[in-house]
Design an enzyme around this catalytic site. Structure first.
Site, PDB file in Angstrom:
ATOM      1  N   SER A  86       0.875  -1.185   0.000  1.00 43.34           N
ATOM      2  CA  SER A  86       0.000   0.000   0.000  1.00 43.34           C
ATOM      3  C   SER A  86       0.908   1.229   0.000  1.00 43.34           C
ATOM      4  CB  SER A  86      -0.842  -0.002   1.282  1.00 43.34           C
ATOM      5  OG  SER A  86      -1.483   1.234   1.476  1.00 43.34           O
ATOM      6  N   TYR A 133      -2.031  -0.556  10.393  1.00 44.85           N
ATOM      7  CA  TYR A 133      -2.073  -0.994   8.986  1.00 44.85           C
ATOM      8  C   TYR A 133      -0.787  -0.531   8.285  1.00 44.85           C
ATOM      9  CZ  TYR A 133      -3.882  -1.283   4.158  1.00 44.85           C
ATOM     10  OH  TYR A 133      -4.075  -1.567   2.816  1.00 44.85           O
TER      11      TYR A 133
HETATM   12  N1  LIG Z   1      -8.702  -1.136  -1.794  1.00 47.37           N
HETATM   13  C1  LIG Z   1      -7.774  -0.269  -1.484  1.00 47.37           C
HETATM   14  O1  LIG Z   1      -8.021   0.932  -1.496  1.00 47.37           O
HETATM   15  C2  LIG Z   1      -6.385  -0.748  -1.129  1.00 47.37           C
HETATM   16  C3  LIG Z   1      -5.356   0.186  -1.107  1.00 47.37           C
HETATM   17  C4  LIG Z   1      -4.061  -0.238  -0.805  1.00 47.37           C
HETATM   18  C5  LIG Z   1      -3.821  -1.576  -0.548  1.00 47.37           C
HETATM   19  N2  LIG Z   1      -4.840  -2.462  -0.552  1.00 47.37           N
HETATM   20  C6  LIG Z   1      -4.523  -3.866  -0.284  1.00 47.37           C
HETATM   21  O2  LIG Z   1      -5.009  -4.683  -1.331  1.00 47.37           O
HETATM   22  C7  LIG Z   1      -5.258  -5.987  -0.848  1.00 47.37           C
HETATM   23  C8  LIG Z   1      -6.618  -6.461  -1.314  1.00 47.37           C
HETATM   24  O3  LIG Z   1      -7.622  -5.635  -0.742  1.00 47.37           O
HETATM   25  P1  LIG Z   1      -8.996  -5.266  -1.473  1.00 47.37           P
HETATM   26  O4  LIG Z   1      -9.025  -3.814  -1.622  1.00 47.37           O
HETATM   27  O5  LIG Z   1      -9.202  -6.127  -2.659  1.00 47.37           O
HETATM   28  O6  LIG Z   1      -9.989  -5.606  -0.276  1.00 47.37           O
HETATM   29  P2  LIG Z   1     -11.201  -6.624  -0.198  1.00 47.37           P
HETATM   30  O7  LIG Z   1     -11.703  -6.508   1.184  1.00 47.37           O
HETATM   31  O8  LIG Z   1     -12.116  -6.431  -1.332  1.00 47.37           O
HETATM   32  O9  LIG Z   1     -10.472  -8.062  -0.405  1.00 47.37           O
HETATM   33  C9  LIG Z   1      -9.627  -8.625   0.555  1.00 47.37           C
HETATM   34  C10 LIG Z   1      -9.822 -10.134   0.513  1.00 47.37           C
HETATM   35  O10 LIG Z   1      -8.947 -10.726   1.481  1.00 47.37           O
HETATM   36  C11 LIG Z   1      -9.694 -11.714   2.184  1.00 47.37           C
HETATM   37  N3  LIG Z   1      -9.159 -11.878   3.527  1.00 47.37           N
HETATM   38  C12 LIG Z   1      -9.261 -10.994   4.564  1.00 47.37           C
HETATM   39  N4  LIG Z   1      -8.685 -11.512   5.656  1.00 47.37           N
HETATM   40  C13 LIG Z   1      -8.226 -12.747   5.307  1.00 47.37           C
HETATM   41  C14 LIG Z   1      -7.559 -13.759   6.022  1.00 47.37           C
HETATM   42  N5  LIG Z   1      -7.269 -13.637   7.314  1.00 47.37           N
HETATM   43  N6  LIG Z   1      -7.228 -14.897   5.357  1.00 47.37           N
HETATM   44  C15 LIG Z   1      -7.552 -15.063   4.065  1.00 47.37           C
HETATM   45  N7  LIG Z   1      -8.183 -14.125   3.324  1.00 47.37           N
HETATM   46  C16 LIG Z   1      -8.527 -12.989   3.959  1.00 47.37           C
HETATM   47  C17 LIG Z   1     -11.124 -11.187   2.239  1.00 47.37           C
HETATM   48  O11 LIG Z   1     -12.042 -12.227   2.478  1.00 47.37           O
HETATM   49  C18 LIG Z   1     -11.261 -10.525   0.894  1.00 47.37           C
HETATM   50  O12 LIG Z   1     -11.812 -11.378  -0.078  1.00 47.37           O
HETATM   51  C19 LIG Z   1      -5.117  -5.918   0.679  1.00 47.37           C
HETATM   52  O13 LIG Z   1      -3.853  -6.435   1.060  1.00 47.37           O
HETATM   53  C20 LIG Z   1      -5.181  -4.429   0.955  1.00 47.37           C
HETATM   54  O14 LIG Z   1      -4.493  -4.065   2.140  1.00 47.37           O
HETATM   55  C21 LIG Z   1      -6.125  -2.089  -0.845  1.00 47.37           C
END
Ligand SMILES: NC(=O)c1ccc[n+]([C@@H]2O[C@H](COP(=O)([O-])OP(=O)(O)OC[C@H]3O[C@@H](n4cnc5c(N)ncnc54)[C@H](O)[C@@H]3O)[C@@H](O)[C@H]2O)c1
Length: 258
Positions: free
Chosen positions: A145, A158
């Site tokens: 991130s 985070y």
């Molecule tokens: N969406 C954003 O704005 C953003 C920005 C920067 C980084 N990220 C990172 O991107 C990655 C994906 O996030 P996203 O935005 O697609 O969110 P999201 O919530 O749509 O997807 C995250 C997925 O991870 C799964 N998950 C959560 N905890 C888990 C666990 N303990 N074991 C197995 N699976 C688990 C959830 O069930 C979900 O399907 C994450 O690492 C997040 O930190 C997201």
């Protein structure tokens, strides 16, 4: 031929915002998939919608045995693990550091940081073995991130976990650069996934206000669309991108440019 034809790609968090599109894009480009997420039924349902060979295993990335089992599944079912997208993650409540409950802090570190550590710990030896056997090691892409590159007010734990992911990425990249394994991180700012939806809910459903808060300090003055982030994940994973390792690819509308 497609860039990922015949390669085995592992994606965690595969039914979430980034994970789902990543899996679809790899399937479109000829990869075989090993997919994992928490909920078995949504994982199976999603897998059956994909036009490629898919193996699934549900579980919690904070449990080391899941990482071990996923690598075994890839090798047993498809004969190799070529690309791993360590994407599963959770956000934290949007509060200043003293207000973060310690249980929540531990949970975030266990999922967002140790989850990536366990994944890499089991992925690297298999990729190293493949490199010794046939010169094809592997590629790891960790989803970090912008909060892994600079402080993130009201997201301190985070940010700490994501800084940790950068430490793992850079260190392993250096350790395995000469062993056929590339390790990079993609560092998005806010993108239009559930995480942003959750944030809007926390802001009492006032979407315009919440988005304005999230995009303060973003030169492009908007959140990312999911596909804008996936494009960079695919670039980092592309076998032709063979000299880039240990890199943090910011996808942030210009935040880290200023
Ligand atoms: N969406 C954003 O704005 C953003 C920005 C920067 C980084 N990220 C990172 O991107 C990655 C994906 O996030 P996203 O935005 O697609 O969110 P999201 O919530 O749509 O997807 C995250 C997925 O991870 C799964 N998950 C959560 N905890 C888990 C666990 N303990 N074991 C197995 N699976 C688990 C959830 O069930 C979900 O399907 C994450 O690492 C997040 O930190 C997201």
């Amino acid at each position: 031929m497609s860039r990922f034809q015949g390669l085995t790609v592992l994606v965690t968090g595969a039914t979430g915002g980034f994970g789902r599109r990543t899996a679809e894009r790899f399937a479109d480009e000829g990869a075989r998939l090993v997919l994992s997420d928490l909920d078995e039924s949504s994982l199976t349902e999603f897998a059956s919608s994909l036009q490629t060979e898919v193996a699934t295993l549900a579980g919690n990335v904070a449990d080391e045995t899941l990482s071990e089992s996923l690598v075994e599944l890839a090798v047993k079912r498809f004969g190799s693990l070529d690309i791993a997208i360590n994407n599963a993650g959770v956000a934290q409540s949007f509060v200043k550091l003293p207000q973060v409950p310690s249980d929540e802090a531990r949970r975030i570190i266990e999922i967002d940081l140790l989850g990536v550590f366990y994944a890499m710990k089991h992925q690297i030896p298999v990729m190293e073995k493949q490199n010794r056997a046939n010169g094809h090691g592997g590629t790891i892409v960790n989803i970090a991130s912008v909060a892994g590159l600079a402080g993130a007010p009201r997201l301190s734990v985070y940010a700490a976990a994501k800084h940790g992911v950068m430490g793992l990425t850079r260190s392993a990249a250096a350790e395995y650069a000469s062993k056929g394994i590339r390790v990079n991180a993609v560092c998005p700012s806010y993108a239009r996934t559930n995480m942003v939806g959750d944030f809007v809910k926390l802001a009492g459903g006032r979407e315009a206000e919440a988005i304005a808060e999230l995009t303060r300090g973003v030169p492009m003055k908007r959140v990312a669309e999911i596909d804008e982030v996936i494009e960079v994940i695919m670039f980092a994973a592309d076998p032709k991108n063979s000299f880039m390792t240990g890199h943090a690819l910011s996808v942030d509308g210009g935040i880290t440019a200023i």
